[in-house]
Write a protein that holds these residues in place. Structure first.
Motif, PDB file in Angstrom:
ATOM      1  N   SER A 115     -20.996 -61.021 -22.952  1.00 51.09           N
ATOM      2  CA  SER A 115     -21.858 -61.891 -23.740  1.00 51.09           C
ATOM      3  C   SER A 115     -23.213 -61.995 -23.062  1.00 51.09           C
ATOM      4  O   SER A 115     -23.320 -61.885 -21.840  1.00 51.09           O
ATOM      5  CB  SER A 115     -21.224 -63.281 -23.868  1.00 51.09           C
ATOM      6  OG  SER A 115     -22.021 -64.140 -24.653  1.00 51.09           O
ATOM      7  N   LEU A 116     -24.255 -62.197 -23.866  1.00 53.04           N
ATOM      8  CA  LEU A 116     -25.603 -62.409 -23.351  1.00 53.04           C
ATOM      9  C   LEU A 116     -25.945 -63.888 -23.380  1.00 53.04           C
ATOM     10  O   LEU A 116     -25.428 -64.645 -24.216  1.00 53.04           O
ATOM     11  CB  LEU A 116     -26.632 -61.660 -24.206  1.00 53.04           C
ATOM     12  CG  LEU A 116     -26.590 -60.137 -24.230  1.00 53.04           C
ATOM     13  CD1 LEU A 116     -27.654 -59.612 -25.176  1.00 53.04           C
ATOM     14  CD2 LEU A 116     -26.780 -59.565 -22.836  1.00 53.04           C
ATOM     15  N   ILE A 145     -22.186 -57.413 -28.171  1.00 51.98           N
ATOM     16  CA  ILE A 145     -22.313 -58.268 -26.989  1.00 51.98           C
ATOM     17  C   ILE A 145     -23.278 -59.415 -27.236  1.00 51.98           C
ATOM     18  O   ILE A 145     -23.036 -60.553 -26.831  1.00 51.98           O
ATOM     19  CB  ILE A 145     -22.779 -57.426 -25.786  1.00 51.98           C
ATOM     20  CG1 ILE A 145     -21.696 -56.392 -25.432  1.00 51.98           C
ATOM     21  CG2 ILE A 145     -23.104 -58.298 -24.586  1.00 51.98           C
ATOM     22  CD1 ILE A 145     -22.121 -55.398 -24.370  1.00 51.98           C
ATOM     23  N   GLY A 146     -24.397 -59.138 -27.897  1.00 46.91           N
ATOM     24  CA  GLY A 146     -25.379 -60.180 -28.168  1.00 46.91           C
ATOM     25  C   GLY A 146     -26.725 -59.596 -28.532  1.00 46.91           C
ATOM     26  O   GLY A 146     -26.871 -58.377 -28.703  1.00 46.91           O
ATOM     27  N   MET A 152     -26.252 -60.824 -18.660  1.00 39.86           N
ATOM     28  CA  MET A 152     -25.034 -60.394 -19.319  1.00 39.86           C
ATOM     29  C   MET A 152     -23.861 -60.708 -18.399  1.00 39.86           C
ATOM     30  O   MET A 152     -23.837 -60.302 -17.242  1.00 39.86           O
ATOM     31  CB  MET A 152     -25.064 -58.888 -19.606  1.00 39.86           C
ATOM     32  CG  MET A 152     -23.853 -58.395 -20.395  1.00 39.86           C
ATOM     33  SD  MET A 152     -23.725 -56.559 -20.462  1.00 39.86           S
ATOM     34  CE  MET A 152     -25.378 -56.095 -20.969  1.00 39.86           C
ATOM     35  N   VAL A 153     -22.890 -61.467 -18.914  1.00 38.38           N
ATOM     36  CA  VAL A 153     -21.675 -61.741 -18.162  1.00 38.38           C
ATOM     37  C   VAL A 153     -20.549 -60.932 -18.803  1.00 38.38           C
ATOM     38  O   VAL A 153     -20.410 -60.896 -20.017  1.00 38.38           O
ATOM     39  CB  VAL A 153     -21.343 -63.249 -18.134  1.00 38.38           C
ATOM     40  CG1 VAL A 153     -21.148 -63.817 -19.520  1.00 38.38           C
ATOM     41  CG2 VAL A 153     -20.132 -63.521 -17.265  1.00 38.38           C
ATOM     42  N   GLY A 176     -23.669 -70.576 -21.492  1.00 42.32           N
ATOM     43  CA  GLY A 176     -24.073 -71.715 -22.289  1.00 42.32           C
ATOM     44  C   GLY A 176     -25.499 -71.629 -22.791  1.00 42.32           C
ATOM     45  O   GLY A 176     -26.301 -70.786 -22.375  1.00 42.32           O
ATOM     46  N   PHE A 177     -25.822 -72.551 -23.688  1.00 37.51           N
ATOM     47  CA  PHE A 177     -27.094 -72.509 -24.401  1.00 37.51           C
ATOM     48  C   PHE A 177     -28.293 -72.545 -23.466  1.00 37.51           C
ATOM     49  O   PHE A 177     -29.304 -71.897 -23.701  1.00 37.51           O
ATOM     50  CB  PHE A 177     -27.163 -73.684 -25.385  1.00 37.51           C
ATOM     51  CG  PHE A 177     -28.294 -73.594 -26.366  1.00 37.51           C
ATOM     52  CD1 PHE A 177     -28.198 -72.768 -27.477  1.00 37.51           C
ATOM     53  CD2 PHE A 177     -29.454 -74.326 -26.182  1.00 37.51           C
ATOM     54  CE1 PHE A 177     -29.241 -72.686 -28.382  1.00 37.51           C
ATOM     55  CE2 PHE A 177     -30.499 -74.244 -27.083  1.00 37.51           C
ATOM     56  CZ  PHE A 177     -30.394 -73.419 -28.198  1.00 37.51           C
TER      57      PHE A 177
END
Length: 471
Positions: free
Chosen positions: A153-154, A101-102, A161-162, A208-209
């Motif tokens: 994703s983180l 996930i991240g 976390m989405v 996003g970043f």
């Protein structure tokens, strides 16, 4: 009168105004690079804090479960701008589907396992300098999935976390949810709301970043690609208000675009494209800065989410032009994503404007057939639709057929058109004028549910009705 789920398909809409403009020269000649030459399914690219590329690789003989393994975690170090030969990470993998996930930080990673001790779990792992070690199960209250698809994703800070999953708060199929970390605990997942989620599938999310933007894939649009990547900006701290999603035109390659990952601020990014296969993806990246997002002065920001107008088709000649040459729709206007409502069929039909449409869930087909499932309910639906059309003779509609993804693509295209023509025939039998009915077949290009189980495939075998004009 029956109750029915209705999916709005705004097939021809334009924004009255936009928050952002996209300056991007991407395409097949824009310098996109294929990261590996692997002949296996490459999913979910993530750049680690040390610059290595992590991803899920399916059906590789070196996976824990061998060639039948649906996904292990792999990585490839980067040296001088080139990614080296990828290697599997056995300690992060199982014989079942696994997804990194991240990273919470440079030494802590979260990994999703589809089947670890017969459970779907997210595990925290830590790096001891030589290998990854399993830590604790991540406790997320209310994390329950009804389907077999999950991705997550983180954000770069590891605080949010989405997730994409079909859960008990979903609008129809897979939706996007957000959870916030507080130390080692996480909040209950919250649905991101109707600005993002639809009755179709919202998949492969990435934050996003700077944490203020969201990238995700969906099949809710009316484009030639079955699944494409969209972008939205977060409008407040609630994570429930988002700008109208905009299509990222990453390339002209065929196949599905998924798993977008922004590796740095407005610069390098990665994504997976399946080319002509619905099963195997390749990871691509842009190498250097190619995507820039610039803010454009906008009008007042109240009620931003629904500020759109419907493009009207002015006369029947427009329809004939659009549906000429074997009923192929040639409109080049980009669609917006659909929404879902529940209600009485006649009342919902009365609310539709030109360019809007619906899916009737009671109108389903047997596999590989033009025969309707549950004939009584389907015929009742047709009766109500015919009655409405006969009571409103100014309405002109397109009847669009769809199949599941099983079988030959060309056969599915013919079958979907045959289904649309079958509905047209039944409506004509009920007194609707022939010149008010147009047909189109999409085959399996536009699924609204997963094709990996019986229930999802049945949903995909459907007919959609789109209002084209008022005569």
């Amino acid at each position: 009168m029956i109750k029915t789920f209705v999916t709005f398909l705004r097939a021809s809409t334009v924004l009255v105004f936009a928050l952002f403009a996209y300056h991007n020269s991407m395409g097949q000649s824009s310098g996109l690079k294929r990261v590996f030459s692997l002949e296996y399914d490459e999913q979910h690219p993530i750049i680690a804090p040390d610059g290595s590329l992590f991803f899920t690789l399916a059906f590789h003989p070196d996976n824990i479960g061998g060639k039948s393994d649906p996904g292990d975690v792999w990585f490839a170090p980067e040296e001088d701008g080139v990614f080296k030969l990828p290697q599997s990470i056995a300690e992060l993998s199982t014989p079942f589907y696994d997804l990194l996930i991240g990273f919470i930080d440079s030494d802590t990673a979260l990994v999703y396992h589809a089947n670890l001790n017969r459970e779907q779990v997210i595990i925290r792992y830590f790096w001891d300098g030589g290998s990854w070690n399993r830590d604790e199960v991540v406790q997320i209250p209310g994390l329950k999935t009804k389907g077999d698809y999950f991705s997550a994703s983180l954000d770069p800070g590891g605080s949010f976390m989405v997730m994409s999953m079909d859960s008990y708060g979903s609008y129809g199929n897979e939706d996007l949810y957000i959870s916030k970390r507080n130390g080692n605990t996480w909040s209950r997942p919250i649905n991101l709301g109707a600005s993002i989620n639809t009755a179709s599938q919202e998949l492969s999310p990435a934050i996003g970043f700077n944490g203020d933007s969201l990238y995700f894939s969906t099949n809710a649009s009316d484009n030639e690609k079955s699944i494409e990547i969209y972008f939205s900006m977060r409008l407040d701290e609630s994570w429930r208000k988002w700008s109208n999603p905009k299509l990222l035109k990453l390339s002209e390659m065929a196949g599905m675009d998924m798993y977008y990952f922004p590796a740095s601020e407005n610069e390098r990014f990665f994504f997976t494209n399946t080319q002509t296969s619905d099963d195997f993806g390749n990871i691509y990246y842009n190498g250097v800065a190619s995507l820039k997002i610039e803010e454009v002065p906008s009008k007042k920001e109240e009620n931003l989410e629904n500020k759109m107008e419907i493009r009207s088709f002015e006369n029947a000649n427009v329809i004939k032009n659009l549906y000429a040459n074997e009923n192929v729709l040639k409109s080049s206007i980009e669609p917006t994503l659909g929404k879902t409502i529940v209600g009485d069929l006649k009342e919902n039909l009365a609310t539709l404007a030109v360019g809007e449409g619906l899916v009737l869930e009671g109108l389903l087909f047997q596999r590989a057939s033009v025969d309707l499932v549950n004939d009584k309910e389907s015929l009742n639906t047709l009766d109500e639709l015919a009655t409405y059309l006969n009571d409103n003779p100014e309405k002109v509609i397109s009847i669009e057929g769809h199949t599941d993804s099983y079988g030959n693509e060309n056969v599915n295209m013919r079958l979907s058109l045959a289904r649309a023509n079958k509905i047209k025939e039944l409506l004509i039998e009920r007194g609707v004028q022939k010149d008010r009915l147009f047909t189109k077949g999409w085959g399996g290009k536009k699924p609204i549910a997963t094709n990996s189980n019986v229930a999802g495939r049945m949903k995909n075998r459907r007919v959609e009705i789109i209002f084209l004009l008022n005569k």
